[in-house]
Design a protein around this motif. Structure first.
Motif, short mmCIF file in Angstrom:
data_model
loop_
_atom_site.label_atom_id
_atom_site.label_comp_id
_atom_site.label_asym_id
_atom_site.label_seq_id
_atom_site.Cartn_x
_atom_site.Cartn_y
_atom_site.Cartn_z
N THR A 1 -92.57 -81.84 43.46
CA THR A 1 -93.74 -81.29 44.13
C THR A 1 -94.28 -80.15 43.27
N ILE A 2 -95.53 -80.27 42.84
CA ILE A 2 -96.14 -79.29 41.95
C ILE A 2 -97.35 -78.68 42.64
N LEU A 3 -97.41 -77.36 42.66
CA LEU A 3 -98.55 -76.65 43.24
C LEU A 3 -99.48 -76.21 42.12
N VAL A 4 -100.75 -76.64 42.20
CA VAL A 4 -101.77 -76.26 41.22
C VAL A 4 -102.69 -75.23 41.87
N VAL A 5 -102.73 -74.03 41.28
CA VAL A 5 -103.54 -72.94 41.83
C VAL A 5 -104.65 -72.62 40.83
N ASP A 6 -105.88 -72.95 41.19
CA ASP A 6 -107.01 -72.72 40.29
C ASP A 6 -108.29 -72.72 41.12
N ASP A 7 -109.19 -71.77 40.85
CA ASP A 7 -110.42 -71.69 41.64
C ASP A 7 -111.46 -72.72 41.21
N GLU A 8 -111.24 -73.40 40.09
CA GLU A 8 -112.18 -74.43 39.63
C GLU A 8 -111.77 -75.79 40.18
#
Length: 229
Positions: free
Chosen positions: A3-10
């Motif tokens: 499980t990978i969390l991707v945190v990015d405002d784009e």
């Protein structure tokens, strides 16, 4: 499967990374800002976090500090940025980040960093502890786009069958529309031949898979109908 969390405002970055990592067999969760990431981390502990540095509400380094201070930095974190300095990368690593990726992120660097991060697992550096050196951003420019596409040709000798639209592109339309129609048929042809394998299509067409995903989305190619088992 991780499980990978991707945190990015784009949104485009979140979607692209989600597609690539999902194609690698991972479960991908996304957060568009630090607050969303905080809330997710309180609910669950992902196996890995890809964390953008520059975000409008709280920057990634500050969020990393919060997690470290709260004892929540139990998972490997890979920082991402297109504008960060080496000092910023070093600071993030001292806090507990495992690695640093410079945008635009090359596909092989992304997959290698993710593989290394997941291999660390629960052995991610504790806050204030010794940390591995980050993959610092290089000064070299990003890999250039692939060369122009060749002239229209159908590879019957290889036993492939091109989509019908390959041979029905009208010459009475604007050049841009004709080019898009050809490129769409070109990629659909290769997707059909390779049974939807993005890895093999990337190799056949000479594109990095990151760029291939962008191109297919831009052309409106339906990946679902070409996806292999």
């Amino acid at each position: 499967m991780a499980t990978i969390l991707v945190v990015d405002d784009e949104m485009g970055i979140r979607e692209l990374l989600s597609e690539i990592l999902s194609d690698e067999g991972h479960v991908v969760e996304t957060a568009e800002n630090a607050q969303d990431a905080r809330e997710f981390r309180l609910r669950a502990a992902p196996d890995l976090v890809l964390l953008d540095i520059w975000m409008p509400d709280t920057d990634g380094v500050t969020l990393l500090k919060e997690w470290a201070a709260q004892g929540l930095l139990s998972m490997p974190v890979i920082m991402m940025s297109g504008h960060a300095t080496i000092d910023t990368a070093v600071e993030a690593t001292k806090i507990g980040a495992l690695n640093f990726l410079e945008k635009p992120i090359a596909l092989q660097k992304l997959l290698k960093a993710v593989e290394q991060g997941l291999a660390r697992g629960s052995a991610a550096p504790a806050p204030g502890g010794a940390a591995a050196k980050p993959a610092l951003p290089a000064n070299a420019s990003a890999v250039a786009s692939a060369a122009a596409l060749p002239m229209l040709a159908v590879d019957n000798a290889a036993g492939g069958t091109a989509p019908a639209q390959t041979t029905s592109i009208s010459f009475d339309i604007p050049l841009r529309d004709a080019r898009d129609a050809f490129e769409r048929a070109y990629f659909e042809y290769h997707l059909a031949r390779e049974n939807g394998s993005m890895t093999r299509v990337a190799e056949k067409t000479g594109l990095e898979r990151t760029h291939l995903y962008r191109k297919l989305k831009q052309l409106g190619v339906d990946l679902g109908k070409n996806k292999g088992e």
